[in-house]
Design an enzyme around this catalytic site. Structure first.
Site, PDB file in Angstrom:
ATOM      1  N   GLU A  71       0.864  -1.195   0.000  1.00 22.21           N
ATOM      2  CA  GLU A  71       0.000   0.000   0.000  1.00 22.21           C
ATOM      3  C   GLU A  71       0.895   1.238   0.000  1.00 22.21           C
ATOM      4  OE1 GLU A  71      -1.014   1.969   3.067  1.00 22.21           O
ATOM      5  OE2 GLU A  71       0.730   1.162   4.076  1.00 22.21           O
ATOM      6  N   GLY A  89       1.837  -8.374   7.424  1.00 26.21           N
ATOM      7  CA  GLY A  89       1.467  -9.202   6.276  1.00 26.21           C
ATOM      8  C   GLY A  89       2.432  -9.048   5.115  1.00 26.21           C
ATOM      9  N   THR A  90       2.791  -7.788   4.803  1.00 27.80           N
ATOM     10  CA  THR A  90       3.713  -7.541   3.678  1.00 27.80           C
ATOM     11  C   THR A  90       5.121  -8.013   4.028  1.00 27.80           C
ATOM     12  OG1 THR A  90       2.407  -5.579   3.112  1.00 27.80           O
ATOM     13  CG2 THR A  90       4.556  -5.784   2.073  1.00 27.80           C
ATOM     14  N   THR A 145       1.884  -5.871  17.764  1.00 28.12           N
ATOM     15  CA  THR A 145       1.247  -4.920  16.846  1.00 28.12           C
ATOM     16  C   THR A 145       0.026  -5.532  16.175  1.00 28.12           C
ATOM     17  OG1 THR A 145       2.770  -5.628  15.116  1.00 28.12           O
ATOM     18  CG2 THR A 145       3.361  -3.646  16.325  1.00 28.12           C
ATOM     19  N   ASN A 197      13.980   3.182  15.224  1.00 28.28           N
ATOM     20  CA  ASN A 197      14.606   2.975  13.911  1.00 28.28           C
ATOM     21  C   ASN A 197      15.993   3.599  13.841  1.00 28.28           C
ATOM     22  OD1 ASN A 197      12.388   1.563  13.077  1.00 28.28           O
ATOM     23  ND2 ASN A 197      11.390   3.310  12.112  1.00 28.28           N
ATOM     24  N   GLU A 214      32.046 -13.149   4.758  1.00 22.72           N
ATOM     25  CA  GLU A 214      32.749 -13.441   6.011  1.00 22.72           C
ATOM     26  C   GLU A 214      31.794 -13.560   7.188  1.00 22.72           C
ATOM     27  OE1 GLU A 214      36.540 -11.522   7.240  1.00 22.72           O
ATOM     28  OE2 GLU A 214      36.541 -10.793   5.188  1.00 22.72           O
TER      29      GLU A 214
END
Length: 455
Positions: A75, A148-149, A183, A232, A258
């Site tokens: 989306e 889901g994605t 979530t 993040n 490596e």
């Protein structure tokens, strides 16, 4: 040139991607428009090819630098924020691939129906990008296990990449479901299904869980209510440390192959635990020495880990310490020797040395507004330990609770998935748990045998 292509899938993948590319640009002196800033290395070296960051950026005829990355989501909302955000000019419009309907937190939609319609156009973009590389080293795939994605399309993408680029390295950065924070209700289903689907298609998977990152932000950075942006940016520092040796010169550099060679003793046991240090707020930074010994010790503390599990209960199979900044090999040697002398940190007996060291002289970069203080040295530890099996057993337990009542299964079957795939995936994860158990058990048996002999 040994290029690496980053693929960011789903909301988590894209948002982590934003934080990573923001940090890479700061580290290499590239502005949000893709052109070098005044203090950029490009001006110092006169050519980006002399420098390692051609592995992550390609240069256009106009002297602009474009990330070697693809953003994919079913989306458009999350990627639209990139298209209109401060870094909108950094990316080529073709690098953004969006659909019109999302996966609704359903692995089957991401893998079998909606995702299947989009996968060919994604692979076409990747193919074009790979054709522009002189010596493609591999792929970094960023996604979450719970969405889901991220789970469905992420697994499908890894399958297809393995088919088309089988000899290239495939490394995953995956957001793993946290023990308490969730979530979506069907997270355990999506996670078990995607782990099963990607187990043979990924060479190495670095997992982070949101709860561990929340705790680090609250405890170390004094952020009372951490946002996804805080999380993040913390994850980006870890990714940057892992990829720094690919992008900068250093005395002990580590390339993609490596990582696998040193961290993965058996193909299925490829889930290293990630720890990063120092993570300090600006207020605390002046009161801490952050010596090499100190930051190395912090890596073995459970509270600096990116996944909730207790490494003291398991055994280490292999450990990779990636230092950056003001670090000299002699200090590292001393730190490692002191760690080895501790009785609390136990290695499996078939891997006695156990430490791979990487040193990159480029210091960690500070992102304004991230809450993380600027430091002159840092270390990222990747350790393959049997204690990460704890995380799998937690996930399997949640899966069993729902699947015993066949709750929500009809949503998956309705998207063309066989119900048998659930039990097949669950059996595969049970086998994975047993694999970890056996690897740790070998050492236990040998120790008991030695104890008997001494007696």
């Amino acid at each position: 040139m040994r290029e690496v292509i980053s693929v960011h899938v789903g909301q988590a993948g894209v948002q982590i991607g934003n934080a990573c590319w923001e940090l890479y640009c700061l580290e290499h002196g590239i502005g949000p428009d893709g052109f070098p800033t005044e203090n950029s290395e490009v001006h110092k070296n006169n050519s980006y090819l002399n420098d390692g960051f051609g592995t992550f950026f390609s240069e256009t005829g106009q002297g602009k630098f474009v990330p070697r990355s693809i953003y994919v989501d079913l989306e458009p909302n999350v990627i639209d924020q990139v298209r209109t955000g401060p870094y909108k000019d950094l990316f080529h419009p073709e690098q953004m691939v969006t659909g019109k309907e999302d996966a609704s937190n359903n692995y089957a939609r991401g893998h079998y129906t909606v995702g299947k319609e989009m996968i060919d156009s994604v692979l076409e973009r990747i193919r074009r990008m790979a054709d522009n590389c002189s010596g493609l080293q591999g792929f970094l795939v960023f996604h979450s296990f719970g969405g889901g994605t991220g789970s469905g399309l992420g697994a499908l993408l890894l399958e297809r990449l393995n088919m088309e680029y089988g000899k290239k390295s495939n490394l995953q950065f995956s957001v793993y479901p946290a023990p308490q924070v969730s979530t979506s209700v069907v997270e355990p289903y999506n996670s078990v299904l995607t782990t099963h689907a990607t187990l043979d298609n990924s060479d190495c998977t670095f997992m982070v869980d949101n709860e561990a990152c929340y705790d680090i932000c609250r405890r170390n950075l004094d952020i009372e209510r951490p946002t996804y942006e805080n999380l993040n940016r913390l994850i980006a520092q870890v990714v940057s440390s892992i990829t720094a040796s690919l992008r900068f010169a250093g005395s002990l550099n580590v390339d993609l192959n490596e990582f696998q060679t040193n961290l993965v003793p058996y193909p299925r046991i490829h889930f290293p635990l990630v720890t990063y240090s120092p993570i300090v707020s600006a207020a605390k930074a002046f009161h801490e020495s952050n010596s090499v010994q100190e930051i190395t010790n912090q890596c073995f503390e459970p509270y600096n880990q990116m996944v909730k599990c207790d490494p003291r209960t398991g055994r280490y199979m292999a450990t990779c310490l990636l230092y950056r900044g003001d670090v000299i090999p002699r200090d590292v040697q001393a730190a490692v020797t002191s760690i080895k002398s501790r009785r609390t940190i136990q290695f499996v007996d078939w891997c006695p040395t156990g430490f791979k060291i990487g040193i990159c002289y480029e210091p960690p970069q500070h992102v304004p507004g991230s809450g993380i203080a600027k430091v002159n040295r840092a270390v990222c530890m990747l350790s393959n330990t049997t204690s990460i099996a704890e995380a799998w057993s937690r996930l399997d337990h949640k899966f069993d609770l729902m699947y015993s009542k066949r709750a929500f299964v009809h949503w998956y079957v309705g998207e063309g998935m066989e119900e048998g795939e659930f039990s097949e995936a669950r059996e595969d994860l049970a086998a994975l748990e047993r694999d970890y158990e056996e690897v740790g058990q070998d050492s236990m048996d040998n120790e008991m045998y030695e104890a008997d002999e001494e007696y």
